[in-house]
Structure formats: structure tokens, C-alpha cells
Motif scaffolding. Structure first.
Motif, PDB file in Angstrom:
ATOM      1  N   LEU A  61       0.832  -1.202   0.000  1.00  0.00           N
ATOM      2  CA  LEU A  61       0.000   0.000   0.000  1.00  0.00           C
ATOM      3  C   LEU A  61       0.868   1.254   0.000  1.00  0.00           C
ATOM      4  O   LEU A  61       0.581   2.215  -0.720  1.00  0.00           O
ATOM      5  CB  LEU A  61      -0.955   0.021   1.191  1.00  0.00           C
ATOM      6  N   LYS A  62       1.947   1.243   0.758  1.00  0.00           N
ATOM      7  CA  LYS A  62       2.850   2.399   0.775  1.00  0.00           C
ATOM      8  C   LYS A  62       3.457   2.635  -0.609  1.00  0.00           C
ATOM      9  O   LYS A  62       3.552   3.772  -1.070  1.00  0.00           O
ATOM     10  CB  LYS A  62       3.940   2.202   1.825  1.00  0.00           C
ATOM     11  N   ALA A  63       3.867   1.559  -1.273  1.00  0.00           N
ATOM     12  CA  ALA A  63       4.415   1.696  -2.624  1.00  0.00           C
ATOM     13  C   ALA A  63       3.351   2.228  -3.570  1.00  0.00           C
ATOM     14  O   ALA A  63       3.618   3.130  -4.376  1.00  0.00           O
ATOM     15  CB  ALA A  63       4.951   0.361  -3.120  1.00  0.00           C
ATOM     16  N   PHE A  64       2.133   1.676  -3.479  1.00  0.00           N
ATOM     17  CA  PHE A  64       1.056   2.145  -4.341  1.00  0.00           C
ATOM     18  C   PHE A  64       0.804   3.633  -4.126  1.00  0.00           C
ATOM     19  O   PHE A  64       0.649   4.390  -5.093  1.00  0.00           O
ATOM     20  CB  PHE A  64      -0.236   1.364  -4.093  1.00  0.00           C
ATOM     21  N   GLU A  65       0.755   4.074  -2.886  1.00  0.00           N
ATOM     22  CA  GLU A  65       0.493   5.481  -2.596  1.00  0.00           C
ATOM     23  C   GLU A  65       1.564   6.379  -3.196  1.00  0.00           C
ATOM     24  O   GLU A  65       1.265   7.454  -3.724  1.00  0.00           O
ATOM     25  CB  GLU A  65       0.375   5.694  -1.085  1.00  0.00           C
ATOM     26  N   SER A  66       2.820   5.951  -3.152  1.00  0.00           N
ATOM     27  CA  SER A  66       3.909   6.737  -3.761  1.00  0.00           C
ATOM     28  C   SER A  66       3.775   6.782  -5.272  1.00  0.00           C
ATOM     29  O   SER A  66       3.946   7.838  -5.893  1.00  0.00           O
ATOM     30  CB  SER A  66       5.269   6.144  -3.376  1.00  0.00           C
ATOM     31  N   ILE A  67       3.474   5.648  -5.866  1.00  0.00           N
ATOM     32  CA  ILE A  67       3.290   5.591  -7.323  1.00  0.00           C
ATOM     33  C   ILE A  67       2.115   6.474  -7.734  1.00  0.00           C
ATOM     34  O   ILE A  67       2.209   7.270  -8.671  1.00  0.00           O
ATOM     35  CB  ILE A  67       3.064   4.132  -7.789  1.00  0.00           C
ATOM     36  N   ASP A  68       1.006   6.343  -7.024  1.00  0.00           N
ATOM     37  CA  ASP A  68      -0.211   7.068  -7.355  1.00  0.00           C
ATOM     38  C   ASP A  68      -0.032   8.584  -7.221  1.00  0.00           C
ATOM     39  O   ASP A  68      -0.647   9.348  -7.970  1.00  0.00           O
ATOM     40  CB  ASP A  68      -1.349   6.582  -6.454  1.00  0.00           C
ATOM     41  N   ALA A  69       0.822   9.009  -6.301  1.00  0.00           N
ATOM     42  CA  ALA A  69       1.038  10.448  -6.067  1.00  0.00           C
ATOM     43  C   ALA A  69       2.036  11.065  -7.037  1.00  0.00           C
ATOM     44  O   ALA A  69       2.161  12.286  -7.107  1.00  0.00           O
ATOM     45  CB  ALA A  69       1.515  10.666  -4.631  1.00  0.00           C
ATOM     46  N   ASP A  70       2.732  10.246  -7.813  1.00  0.00           N
ATOM     47  CA  ASP A  70       3.807  10.712  -8.687  1.00  0.00           C
ATOM     48  C   ASP A  70       3.308  10.779 -10.131  1.00  0.00           C
ATOM     49  O   ASP A  70       2.984   9.753 -10.728  1.00  0.00           O
ATOM     50  CB  ASP A  70       4.987   9.752  -8.571  1.00  0.00           C
ATOM     51  N   GLU A  71       3.272  11.970 -10.702  1.00  0.00           N
ATOM     52  CA  GLU A  71       2.770  12.114 -12.075  1.00  0.00           C
ATOM     53  C   GLU A  71       3.649  11.419 -13.105  1.00  0.00           C
ATOM     54  O   GLU A  71       3.237  11.243 -14.254  1.00  0.00           O
ATOM     55  CB  GLU A  71       2.623  13.590 -12.433  1.00  0.00           C
ATOM     56  N   ASN A  72       4.842  10.998 -12.719  1.00  0.00           N
ATOM     57  CA  ASN A  72       5.736  10.301 -13.644  1.00  0.00           C
ATOM     58  C   ASN A  72       5.716   8.787 -13.463  1.00  0.00           C
ATOM     59  O   ASN A  72       6.593   8.091 -13.977  1.00  0.00           O
ATOM     60  CB  ASN A  72       7.158  10.844 -13.517  1.00  0.00           C
ATOM     61  N   ASN A  73       4.738   8.294 -12.729  1.00  0.00           N
ATOM     62  CA  ASN A  73       4.559   6.854 -12.545  1.00  0.00           C
ATOM     63  C   ASN A  73       3.108   6.497 -12.821  1.00  0.00           C
ATOM     64  O   ASN A  73       2.199   7.199 -12.383  1.00  0.00           O
ATOM     65  CB  ASN A  73       4.896   6.440 -11.102  1.00  0.00           C
ATOM     66  N   GLU A  74       2.913   5.407 -13.528  1.00  0.00           N
ATOM     67  CA  GLU A  74       1.568   4.906 -13.793  1.00  0.00           C
ATOM     68  C   GLU A  74       1.548   3.406 -13.528  1.00  0.00           C
ATOM     69  O   GLU A  74       2.352   2.667 -14.092  1.00  0.00           O
ATOM     70  CB  GLU A  74       1.167   5.174 -15.246  1.00  0.00           C
ATOM     71  N   LEU A  75       0.653   2.982 -12.667  1.00  0.00           N
ATOM     72  CA  LEU A  75       0.410   1.563 -12.451  1.00  0.00           C
ATOM     73  C   LEU A  75      -0.874   1.251 -13.208  1.00  0.00           C
ATOM     74  O   LEU A  75      -1.950   1.746 -12.868  1.00  0.00           O
ATOM     75  CB  LEU A  75       0.266   1.255 -10.958  1.00  0.00           C
ATOM     76  N   ILE A  76      -0.747   0.471 -14.265  1.00  0.00           N
ATOM     77  CA  ILE A  76      -1.833   0.240 -15.212  1.00  0.00           C
ATOM     78  C   ILE A  76      -2.332  -1.191 -15.098  1.00  0.00           C
ATOM     79  O   ILE A  76      -1.522  -2.131 -15.057  1.00  0.00           O
ATOM     80  CB  ILE A  76      -1.339   0.486 -16.660  1.00  0.00           C
ATOM     81  N   VAL A  77      -3.657  -1.349 -15.052  1.00  0.00           N
ATOM     82  CA  VAL A  77      -4.231  -2.687 -15.096  1.00  0.00           C
ATOM     83  C   VAL A  77      -4.978  -2.861 -16.416  1.00  0.00           C
ATOM     84  O   VAL A  77      -5.568  -1.923 -16.945  1.00  0.00           O
ATOM     85  CB  VAL A  77      -5.169  -2.970 -13.903  1.00  0.00           C
ATOM     86  N   ALA A  78      -4.887  -4.076 -16.932  1.00  0.00           N
ATOM     87  CA  ALA A  78      -5.654  -4.486 -18.102  1.00  0.00           C
ATOM     88  C   ALA A  78      -6.875  -5.231 -17.580  1.00  0.00           C
ATOM     89  O   ALA A  78      -6.760  -6.071 -16.681  1.00  0.00           O
ATOM     90  CB  ALA A  78      -4.823  -5.404 -18.996  1.00  0.00           C
ATOM     91  N   CYS A  79      -8.037  -4.919 -18.132  1.00  0.00           N
ATOM     92  CA  CYS A  79      -9.283  -5.501 -17.638  1.00  0.00           C
ATOM     93  C   CYS A  79     -10.073  -6.133 -18.772  1.00  0.00           C
ATOM     94  O   CYS A  79     -10.079  -5.632 -19.895  1.00  0.00           O
ATOM     95  CB  CYS A  79     -10.151  -4.434 -16.983  1.00  0.00           C
ATOM     96  N   LEU A  80     -10.736  -7.205 -18.449  1.00  0.00           N
ATOM     97  CA  LEU A  80     -11.705  -7.843 -19.324  1.00  0.00           C
ATOM     98  C   LEU A  80     -13.022  -7.734 -18.569  1.00  0.00           C
ATOM     99  O   LEU A  80     -13.231  -8.442 -17.582  1.00  0.00           O
ATOM    100  CB  LEU A  80     -11.325  -9.295 -19.578  1.00  0.00           C
TER     101      LEU A  80
END
Length: 150
Positions: free
Chosen positions: A40-59
Motif C-alpha cells: 500500500l505504501k508503494a502504491f500510494e507513492s506511485i499514485d502520487a507521482d505524475e511520472n509513474n503509472e500503475l496500469i491494469v488491463a481488464c476484461l
């Protein structure tokens, strides 16, 4: 139809499950309920950084793939930007259906949209199928990468 979106904190459990779903991932990830706070801490850092995108592919509503794209400015190449792809995984039930190719094409399109002159990735040398996969998509092993565990 496969769609792509930014991951949310609610997606973390499924993301970690995919990351842990292979021989190398089982050794380094901790897919537990609840997940360790470090995710969760890593996700929060990624989410707050405009130069990082955590992308999910969905069906539909189901998450079937994930990747992280990091955009980095460099002094080299006349101050150009590059994109780095990390943590690419496809759900085991969806492998071999072109999801990985679509994830990578999405990352390439994002890099172009952000004005990057280069897109790069690393994959463990033990992942021979992944190496062949990236080569088929046009990536070339032009550099020798090195890492140091801390």
C-alpha cells in the motif's frame, strides 16, 4: 474487449496475486490476506507521482494484467525523456491470448504521448520466454544491464 486504466488501492490484492504467480514471483512477493503494508505504501507513492503509472488491463471488471510505467527525464539525448516498463504480468488463465502484447503496446503509446524518445525494460535472464516475447515486439538487447541488491 481489453481495456486499460490506472490501478486503484482496491486492485492491489489482485495485482500482487499476479506478481506472485510464477516461479520467480513466488520467491519475492508476499501474497497474503491482508497484504503487507509495504504494498500500500508503494502504491500510494506511485499514485502520487505524475511520472509513474500503475496500469491494469481488464476484461470487463476482471483484472487480467498489470504493468508499471515510469517516465524519467535525462540529461543525455539532449534532455530527453524515456519510459521504463516494470512488473509486467498477465493472469495465468489469460496467457497466450495477446494480453501481454496489448499491455506493451499501451505502454509504447503512453511513452509516445509523453514525448519520450526511448522505452526500455528489463527482464530476468531466467525468463527466456519473456526475452523472446519482448524481442518479437521490437525490443533489442542493446545494453548489458547490471543490478545490485541492497
Amino acid at each position: 474487449m481489453v481495456t486499460f486504466r490506472n490501478a486503484t488501492a482496491e486492485d492491489l490484492s489482485e495485482i500482487v496475486r499476479m506478481l506472485a504467480d510464477d516461479a520467480l514471483g513466488r520467491e519475492r512477493e508476499r501474497y497474503e490476506n491482508p497484504l503487507p503494508d509495504s504494498y500500500l505504501k508503494a502504491f500510494e507513492s506511485i499514485d502520487a507521482d505524475e511520472n509513474n503509472e500503475l496500469i491494469v488491463a481488464c476484461l470487463g471488471e476482471e483484472i487480467i494484467g498489470v504493468q508499471q510505467i515510469t517516465f524519467t527525464p535525462h540529461i543525455t539525448h539532449q534532455g530527453g525523456w524515456r519510459a521504463t516498463i516494470e512488473g509486467v504480468r498477465t493472469a495465468s488463465a489469460e496467457r497466450g491470448k495477446g494480453i501481454g502484447s496489448k499491455l506493451i503496446q499501451y505502454a509504447i503509446d503512453r511513452a509516445k504521448k509523453r514525448g519520450c524518445h526511448l522505452i526500455q525494460l528489463t527482464t530476468d535472464k531466467q525468463r527466456e520466454e519473456a526475452l523472446r516475447f519482448y524481442e518479437r515486439l521490437g525490443f533489442k538487447a542493446t545494453h548489458e544491464g547490471m543490478k545490485m541488491k541492497l
